[in-house]
Design a protein around this motif. Structure first.
Motif, PDB file in Angstrom:
ATOM      1  N   VAL A  42       0.827  -1.207   0.000  1.00 50.18           N
ATOM      2  CA  VAL A  42       0.000   0.000   0.000  1.00 50.18           C
ATOM      3  C   VAL A  42       0.860   1.254   0.000  1.00 50.18           C
ATOM      4  N   THR A  43       2.187   1.090   0.080  1.00 49.49           N
ATOM      5  CA  THR A  43       3.116   2.215   0.072  1.00 49.49           C
ATOM      6  C   THR A  43       3.889   2.231  -1.232  1.00 49.49           C
ATOM      7  N   PRO A  44       3.555   3.116  -2.174  1.00 50.30           N
ATOM      8  CA  PRO A  44       4.229   3.097  -3.482  1.00 50.30           C
ATOM      9  C   PRO A  44       5.727   3.385  -3.410  1.00 50.30           C
ATOM     10  N   GLY A  45       6.191   3.976  -2.299  1.00 49.59           N
ATOM     11  CA  GLY A  45       7.622   4.230  -2.152  1.00 49.59           C
ATOM     12  C   GLY A  45       8.454   2.964  -2.084  1.00 49.59           C
ATOM     13  N   CYS A  46       7.807   1.827  -1.789  1.00 52.64           N
ATOM     14  CA  CYS A  46       8.516   0.541  -1.722  1.00 52.64           C
ATOM     15  C   CYS A  46       8.613  -0.160  -3.074  1.00 52.64           C
ATOM     16  N   LEU A  47       7.815   0.272  -4.038  1.00 48.66           N
ATOM     17  CA  LEU A  47       7.643  -0.511  -5.266  1.00 48.66           C
ATOM     18  C   LEU A  47       8.928  -0.723  -6.053  1.00 48.66           C
ATOM     19  N   SER A  48       9.674   0.344  -6.258  1.00 48.45           N
ATOM     20  CA  SER A  48      10.870   0.236  -7.092  1.00 48.45           C
ATOM     21  C   SER A  48      11.860  -0.759  -6.506  1.00 48.45           C
ATOM     22  N   THR A  49      12.050  -0.711  -5.181  1.00 49.02           N
ATOM     23  CA  THR A  49      12.989  -1.617  -4.521  1.00 49.02           C
ATOM     24  C   THR A  49      12.489  -3.054  -4.573  1.00 49.02           C
ATOM     25  N   LEU A  50      11.195  -3.252  -4.360  1.00 49.36           N
ATOM     26  CA  LEU A  50      10.621  -4.598  -4.432  1.00 49.36           C
ATOM     27  C   LEU A  50      10.758  -5.172  -5.837  1.00 49.36           C
ATOM     28  N   ARG A  51      10.531  -4.343  -6.847  1.00 49.66           N
ATOM     29  CA  ARG A  51      10.645  -4.812  -8.231  1.00 49.66           C
ATOM     30  C   ARG A  51      12.083  -5.170  -8.587  1.00 49.66           C
ATOM     31  N   LYS A  52      13.019  -4.410  -8.049  1.00 48.02           N
ATOM     32  CA  LYS A  52      14.426  -4.707  -8.316  1.00 48.02           C
ATOM     33  C   LYS A  52      14.829  -6.019  -7.649  1.00 48.02           C
ATOM     34  N   SER A  53      14.291  -6.268  -6.448  1.00 46.59           N
ATOM     35  CA  SER A  53      14.613  -7.505  -5.732  1.00 46.59           C
ATOM     36  C   SER A  53      13.964  -8.718  -6.387  1.00 46.59           C
TER      37      SER A  53
END
Length: 399
Positions: free
Chosen positions: A248-259
């Motif tokens: 629910v926090t879009p600030g996490c998305l880029s890091t999660l996608r990279k992982s």
């Protein structure tokens, strides 16, 4: 020199920039300072010079890099397809964390149990009333966040309907919900709302453990710590056996996608919008302001899906706040490292809010929402702030 060498990689990324300047009109820091060094192409030039060794790192050169919000509005409009986020993260990793990075504060933010404890103590002791007079600016900003209760502010005041328990899944697919760090403490209502709505749309929802995804460290140049978080994400995902990963926090998305590059990682809006015919909402005769965080617009790119969902609520009128170069200034740890600059950027957003006759302010990012709520409190405003998912769950018809 091998491509894996970070200096070579930065130089390659920087060479993609054609210096056209189309990024300048959408850059919040360039709008704030009017300084070429505080623009994307200025930072790219600095990064290239550092990578090639034509200049040595110093405080004057790293300051514009540290000031960057990482909003990625520049990346979205770039005709040359410059991977600006990757370049920024690599360059900050080359330099290492900034000397003024508030390490203690960030350790609190990244540990949900400690965050919960400190915030409880801050509210109980009303610490912000007296410590704010003697503490450094970064800690004052942290205390302003601690004063906010998180989750839904003014719950139940916008409508008379409360979300019911999640429905039994109809077995469409399994969705793993990543709580994150700050979100798991101050966005609990939004996470419950996501579970309720996803289950109502037919998904089976499982919840991953709450921990930091590594975004705060990756964007601050602490790459080894970020890599450890990435390994933990991979382990948690493997155990979930899910089809999708959402936060629910879009600030996490880029890091999660990279992982997890092979995994469908998103915020819940697109999944919900795909099953929108399964969801019905009670009317809400209200006028609300919608703040679309930079990460939602430029990373998740789910603002269209969010609007589609909110427009399903009968009688609801939305006023979307202006797009770039307007940014609230929260930007992960930026609000803690540069609270004065963050307050200047926030002022522009709140000035627009003040021109609207609205009853609440919606924002999907926990950092943005707390930062905006703190600014409203400074103005003695009684405007409610809440997560769009919480509103949707509040108005959802469970029968």
């Amino acid at each position: 020199m091998p491509l894996e060498n970070p200096r070579h990689r930065i130089a390659v990324l920087a060479d993609q920039c054609v210096q056209c300047g189309l990024c300048l009109p959408v850059c919040p820091t360039y709008a704030l300072d009017g300084n070429e060094a505080e623009s994307p192409r200025g930072r790219i030039a600095i990064a290239a010079a550092l990578a090639r060794g034509t200049v040595l790192p110093n405080a004057e050169l790293r300051e514009p890099l540290d000031h960057c919000l990482g909003c990625l509005s520049c990346e979205r409009v770039c005709p040359a397809g410059v991977k600006y986020e990757e370049l920024l993260v690599e360059t900050r990793g080359l330099l290492g964390p900034a000397p003024g990075r508030p390490e203690v504060l960030l350790q609190i933010v990244k540990r949900p149990w400690l965050n919960r404890l400190v915030q409880g103590l801050a509210r109980w002791s009303r610490a912000s009333r007296w410590l704010g007079l003697i503490l450094p600016a970064a800690w004052r900003a942290g205390l302003a966040f601690a004063k906010q209760k998180g989750g839904l502010v003014g719950y139940g005041k916008l409508g008379q309907h409360h979300p019911g328990p999640p429905l039994p899944s109809r077995g469409r697919a399994t969705v793993a919900l990543f709580p994150g760090c700050a979100g798991s403490v101050q966005d609990v209502e939004a996470e419950r709302a996501a579970e309720t709505l996803l289950a109502a749309a037919g998904y089976h929802v499982v919840r991953l453990p709450a921990f930091c995804c590594g975004a705060l460290d990756a964007h601050d140049g602490a790459l080894r710590v970020a890599e450890a978080a990435s390994a933990r994400i991979k382990q948690a995902w493997t155990g979930a056996r899910a089809n999708y990963l959402v936060t629910v926090t879009p600030g996490c998305l880029s890091t999660l996608r990279k992982s997890l590059p092979e995994v469908h990682v998103d915020d819940p809006y697109r999944l919900l919008a795909e099953q929108i015919d399964t969801l019905s909402f009670n009317p809400l005769p209200a006028r609300l302001a919608l703040h679309v965080p930079c990460t939602q617009a430029n990373v998740a790119r789910s603002d269209t899906a969010l609007l589609k969902l909110l427009q399903r609520i009968p009688q609801l009128e939305l006023q979307r706040l202006p797009a770039p170069p307007y940014c609230c200034g929260a930007a992960g740890s930026h609000v803690l490292q540069f609270p004065q600059r963050a307050a200047q950027l926030r002022k522009s957003v709140l000035t627009h809010v003040e021109t609207l006759d609205v009853q609440a302010l919606l924002s999907s990012n926990i950092g943005c929402r707390l930062h905006l709520a703190a600014g409203l409190e400074e103005k003695a405003s009684r405007l409610l702030t809440l997560h769009p998912l919480t509103l949707l769950a509040q108005q959802w018809i469970s029968s």
